[in-house]
Design an enzyme around this catalytic site. Structure first.
Site, PDB file in Angstrom:
ATOM      1  N   LYS A 206     -45.823  11.809   7.264  1.00 58.89           N
ATOM      2  CA  LYS A 206     -45.119  11.057   5.796  1.00 58.89           C
ATOM      3  C   LYS A 206     -45.140  12.230   4.850  1.00 58.89           C
ATOM      4  O   LYS A 206     -44.273  12.456   4.318  1.00 58.89           O
ATOM      5  CB  LYS A 206     -46.106  10.029   5.416  1.00 58.89           C
ATOM      6  CG  LYS A 206     -45.731   9.587   3.961  1.00 58.89           C
ATOM      7  CD  LYS A 206     -46.645   8.576   3.296  1.00 58.89           C
ATOM      8  CE  LYS A 206     -46.592   8.346   1.907  1.00 58.89           C
ATOM      9  NZ  LYS A 206     -47.606   7.544   1.328  1.00 58.89           N
TER      10      LYS A 206
ATOM     11  N   ASP B  62     -43.379   5.039   4.075  1.00 62.95           N
ATOM     12  CA  ASP B  62     -44.560   4.428   3.410  1.00 62.95           C
ATOM     13  C   ASP B  62     -44.718   2.969   3.367  1.00 62.95           C
ATOM     14  O   ASP B  62     -44.008   2.386   4.014  1.00 62.95           O
ATOM     15  CB  ASP B  62     -44.458   5.092   1.766  1.00 62.95           C
ATOM     16  CG  ASP B  62     -43.537   4.093   0.917  1.00 62.95           C
ATOM     17  OD1 ASP B  62     -42.629   3.497   1.422  1.00 62.95           O
ATOM     18  OD2 ASP B  62     -43.776   4.337  -0.284  1.00 62.95           O
TER      19      ASP B  62
END
Length: 222
Positions: free
Chosen positions: A128, A147
């Site tokens: 991420k 996310d």
């Protein structure tokens, strides 16, 4: 044959969602404030389980006192902890920030690497964070940032059945053009914040509702 039609339908739906998101949020961009790749890296580490708004309140003083990898690497850890305390999990975050910056200084000549595998070597950096840094600091779409918003909306839209970010990212990478991988994430995050919220999705007002197999069916969690 049915599997092919199902896969094609899912891809078509994903592309139509992407087109609508572009129209809905034409100016969407990364919400974190930063001036350099290392500052973006630090801000993204701080954003874990914390809002971008809160991070943006913390980073001005942090970057004023420690503007680059070298200064963060040599900072007093207790001082870093104090500066990032309000973002939550501040001990781990401060430790990871300092560890990442020390590696950037020692292994990468004080320059944040622009390759996924090198970024993943840094403490506190998973895909991420690496995807955010590569896309916004270097213009490289190496993957899809997943996310909580991207996870929730991609599942509700029926684009993935998986609960874990790694498999969700793989599914999305197979449905979307590479040039739009980060574009997708940013705009889906905007839509998740404004409309498709975790507890009370506004399905009636949602311009993606006709594409969403879970429209009006999302469970409200108390």
């Amino acid at each position: 044959m049915s599997v092919t039609r199902k896969s094609s339908s899912k891809k078509q739906r994903a592309l139509e969602v992407l087109a609508r998101l572009k129209r809905l949020y034409p100016d969407a961009t990364c919400s974190l404030n930063y001036s350099t790749p290392v500052q973006l890296l630090v801000a993204t580490i701080l954003s874990a389980q914390c809002t971008d708004e809160r991070v943006n309140k913390v980073t001005p003083e942090l970057f004023s006192r420690f503007p680059d990898a070298a200064s963060l690497a040599s900072a007093e850890l207790l001082e870093l902890e104090d500066l990032v305390r309000s973002t939550g999990f501040y001990r781990n975050k401060a430790k990871n920030i300092q560890g990442a910056c020390r590696m950037i200084v020692s292994d990468f000549d004080s320059v944040v690497p622009n390759q996924m595998q090198q970024l993943l070597l840094l403490p506190g950096v998973a895909r991420k964070t690496a995807n955010v840094v590569l896309a916004h600091a270097y213009g490289i779409n190496a993957g899809v940032t997943v996310d909580t918003h991207v996870k929730r909306l991609s599942q509700r839209l029926g684009l993935t059945k998986y609960p874990d970010p790694v498999h969700i990212e793989q599914d999305l990478m197979g449905l979307l053009p590479q040039a739009d991988w980060e574009n997708w994430s940013i705009r889906l995050i905007y839509h998740g914040r404004a409309v498709c919220k975790a507890r009370s999705p506004a399905c009636v007002a949602c311009e993606l509702a006709d594409l969403c197999p879970n429209a009006n069916l999302a469970v409200v969690v108390d």
